[in-house]
Scaffold this motif. Structure first.
Motif, mmCIF file in Angstrom:
data_model
loop_
_atom_site.group_PDB
_atom_site.id
_atom_site.type_symbol
_atom_site.label_atom_id
_atom_site.label_comp_id
_atom_site.label_asym_id
_atom_site.label_seq_id
_atom_site.Cartn_x
_atom_site.Cartn_y
_atom_site.Cartn_z
ATOM 1 N N PRO B 466 0.796 -1.226 0.000
ATOM 2 C CA PRO B 466 0.000 0.000 0.000
ATOM 3 C C PRO B 466 0.833 1.282 0.000
ATOM 4 O O PRO B 466 0.521 2.213 -0.740
ATOM 5 C CB PRO B 466 -0.804 -0.121 1.293
ATOM 6 C CG PRO B 466 -0.849 -1.555 1.572
ATOM 7 C CD PRO B 466 0.368 -2.183 0.995
ATOM 8 N N GLN B 467 1.923 1.323 0.785
ATOM 9 C CA GLN B 467 2.701 2.562 0.845
ATOM 10 C C GLN B 467 3.287 2.918 -0.512
ATOM 11 O O GLN B 467 3.294 4.087 -0.915
ATOM 12 C CB GLN B 467 3.854 2.443 1.853
ATOM 13 C CG GLN B 467 3.421 2.261 3.286
ATOM 14 C CD GLN B 467 3.264 0.790 3.646
ATOM 15 O OE1 GLN B 467 3.139 -0.073 2.760
ATOM 16 N NE2 GLN B 467 3.232 0.491 4.943
ATOM 17 N N LYS B 469 2.271 1.674 -3.495
ATOM 18 C CA LYS B 469 1.215 1.792 -4.500
ATOM 19 C C LYS B 469 0.640 3.213 -4.513
ATOM 20 O O LYS B 469 0.432 3.795 -5.580
ATOM 21 C CB LYS B 469 0.118 0.784 -4.161
ATOM 22 C CG LYS B 469 -1.008 0.699 -5.144
ATOM 23 C CD LYS B 469 -1.821 -0.553 -4.880
ATOM 24 C CE LYS B 469 -3.153 -0.532 -5.600
ATOM 25 N NZ LYS B 469 -4.211 0.152 -4.860
ATOM 26 N N ASP B 474 -0.953 4.744 -8.017
ATOM 27 C CA ASP B 474 -2.283 5.341 -7.898
ATOM 28 C C ASP B 474 -2.433 6.673 -8.627
ATOM 29 O O ASP B 474 -3.446 6.893 -9.289
ATOM 30 C CB ASP B 474 -2.671 5.470 -6.421
ATOM 31 C CG ASP B 474 -3.146 4.140 -5.861
ATOM 32 O OD1 ASP B 474 -3.265 3.194 -6.666
ATOM 33 O OD2 ASP B 474 -3.387 4.035 -4.657
#
Lengths: 116, 495
Positions: B466-467, B469, B474
């Protein structure tokens, strides 16, 4: 309207030459014809009938509006496109000369080492 | 800082073509230095974009405001593409230093290479649609000459084929640009985008979509237009095949197509792309199985994988765009690596037919190991990046209710695995024949050039954390998913 139609006819002649002809030189000519058709179309877009050339002059600057002038931008773009077309033609012709040296023919049906 | 990505390579190309003839080593050094600085520059641009909170950076050439002058735009997608292109170019130059020794006139090669890099960088950063056309042509011309670089029979033939089809493609694109100009009276992409968002007739948009799909589809080798790729990519020298399959068809073809369709014409997701993508996947995959030539199989695999990318973009949902972009990055590095491996095999053995090879693993351990990583990544074996991107493509297809396409994608990924296993088995495993007893591993620089992309391939799955991405992928997905808002966002950022 007729000139746009003629442009289209010219484009189709070029496309026909590229798709059907077997001689490499004729294919190159066909590509050039397609290019010319597009260039002509592009210039026609900016063309205004009975209009002045697009240069501002100090004498009668008041009468000049963008409406009675030919649009200069397509002409500039077409110049660029012509130069690019020249480069492409040079490369294609030089490749076909090299191919002629290897095979002794311009017929693309006889130059078929690559298949599948 | 922004114009430097175009100025550096074209300036170096100019210098090399003047000086390279007299100082042989200079062209090596100049090209390497240029590529290192470009790779650093692309990361710096990304960093700057991040500090600006992903507001597009706009550079006005000559200080003219857009719609009169030409502008360069960097947003999330551009920054990601710049990094991919320039990192791959750097590794490719590293590989070329030893590999190109077997050709004469190495400096001409470097000059053309830098021209090709100019075209890709320029096409990615430009904000003007005619400028895009010019860079597209520059890329076509320089890559065509590079394909013919060996001046043997098949190289010349492939190059002629590529050039004829490429010219037809650019004629279609120029026609599209002419029609765009006649309707919207501007060539700036953000201006056109703004004008389209204010309302325009559907017929014009559909016609333009078709023209651009045909034009850029030919450049990207989507299936009905793929005929040139399996000839052209294997014929080029290995670093160039790697560049062509790795990034050129993605920046000249897929990136340009997606940028124009999504951001300029506002066609976010279209059935044409889905159908063409699925056909490419199937046809490319099946044709690849029957290939005996090592590089030709990789070329057909490119057709198939580009089909996956185009299909994912065609879905048009944020997840689909994300999957497409992620697969684009994965495939760029993996296919680049595999073509370098093929180049190393050809360098060591001078044999491209897989049936005559075999057992090279004992003699060329680095090539075999890196090639295994590349194959596994492309065919989607779990720890590698390719698995995640294919998973996301299939998830996106299911989410968009394209169930048939999702099933086809799964089946084709099994076929992909099968032909990559065939490649591995016939080339690197099995029994070493007498003929290859004294084959040696390739020189050190080439080994390093293969190890770097292998490490990247193995690590690309980390982009999903997540970090990372949020930082990296994104914003790029956001740019495409926003569609026509592109115009107003860019125009706001012009000072």
């Amino acid at each position: 309207m007729i000139e746009y139609f003629l442009c289209f006819v010219l484009f189709c002649i070029g496309l026909y030459a590229v798709a059907v002809k077997r001689n490499m030189i004729k294919i190159i000519i066909g590509l050039s014809i397609m290019g010319y058709a597009i260039n002509l179309f592009f210039t026609l877009i900016g063309y205004v009938h009975n209009a002045a050339y697009p240069i501002l002059s100090k004498v009668n600057i008041t009468q000049q509006t963008s409406l009675n002038m030919v649009d200069p931008l397509p002409q500039a773009l077409v110049l660029t496109a012509i130069v690019i077309g020249l480069a492409i033609t040079i490369i294609l012709v030089s490749i076909s000369i090299r191919l002629y040296e290897k095979y002794g023919t311009f017929d693309i049906t006889e130059i078929r080492k690559l298949k599948g | 800082m922004l114009p430097l990505v175009v100025v550096i390579p074209i300036g170096i190309a100019f210098l090399i073509s003047f000086l390279g003839k007299y100082y042989k080593k200079l062209s090596d050094i100049l090209a390497t230095v240029a590529c290192i600085s470009l790779a650093i520059l692309s990361f710096l641009i990304f960093y700057e974009l991040r500090t600006m909170n992903y507001e597009p950076l706009v550079y006005k050439i000559g200080g003219w405001l857009p719609s009169i002058g030409i502008s360069m735009v960097v947003d999330g997608l551009t920054a990601v593409m710049l990094i991919v292109v320039n990192v791959i170019a750097l590794i490719s130059v590293l590989f070329s230093v030893s590999y190109m020794e077997k050709y004469t006139d190495k400096w001409k090669y470097y000059a053309l290479f830098m021209m090709m890099l100019t075209s890709m960088n320029g096409l990615i950063v430009t904000g003007d649609i005619f400028n895009m056309y010019v860079f597209l042509e520059l890329g076509t011309i320089s890559s065509c000459v590079l394909i013919a670089f060996g001046t043997e029979q098949d190289e010349l033939e492939a190059s002629f084929k590529y050039m004829v089809l490429g010219t037809v493609a650019s004629t279609f694109i120029l026609l599209g640009i002419a029609i765009l100009y006649s309707y919207y009276s501007t060539l700036n992409m953000s201006d056109i985008s703004l004008a389209v968002s204010k309302g325009s007739s559907t017929i014009v948009i559909t016609f333009l979509t078709l023209l651009f799909v045909v034009g850029f589809g030919l450049k990207a080798a989507i299936v009905p237009f793929h005929a040139w790729l399996p000839d052209a990519h294997p014929s080029a020298p290995a670093p160039i095949s790697a560049m062509l399959s790795g990034v050129l068809i993605k920046s000249l073809g897929v990136y340009a197509l997606v940028r124009i369709l999504f951001n300029v014409l506002g066609v976010v997701g279209s059935n044409i792309l889905i159908i063409l993508g699925v056909i490419s996947m199937v046809v490319g995959g099946f044709l690849a199985i029957y290939q005996k030539d090592l590089k030709r199989m990789l070329a057909y695999s490119t057709v198939s994988q580009v089909g996956y990318i185009v299909f994912a973009f065609g879905l048009g949902t944020p997840l689909g765009i994300f999957a497409g972009l992620f697969h684009l990055i994965n495939h760029a590095f993996a296919k680049f690596l595999l073509f370098l491996n093929a180049g190393a095999v050809v360098y060591a053995t001078d044999e491209r037919n897989m049936e005559n090879l075999g057992g090279l693993r004992e003699k060329m351990p680095v090539t075999a190991a890196t090639s295994l990583v590349g194959s596994m990544s492309i065919s989607g074996v779990p720890p590698f990046g390719g698995f995640w991107s294919k998973l996301f493509i299939i998830l996106a297809a299911v989410q968009a209710k394209e169930f048939t396409a999702a099933v086809i994608a799964i089946l084709i990924s099994i076929i992909t695995l099968s032909y990559y296993l065939k490649l591995q088995k016939q080339t690197f495993y099995g029994k070493l024949s007498e003929r290859w007893q004294d084959v040696k591993e390739v020189p050190l620089t080439m080994c390093i050039a293969m190890i770097i992309p292998a490490v990247i391939c193995a690590g690309l799955g980390l982009l999903l954390l997540p970090q990372i991405k949020i930082v990296f992928l994104d914003p790029a997905v956001g740019v495409l998913a926003n569609g026509l808002e592109y115009g107003s966002i860019v125009l706001q950022n012009i000072k």
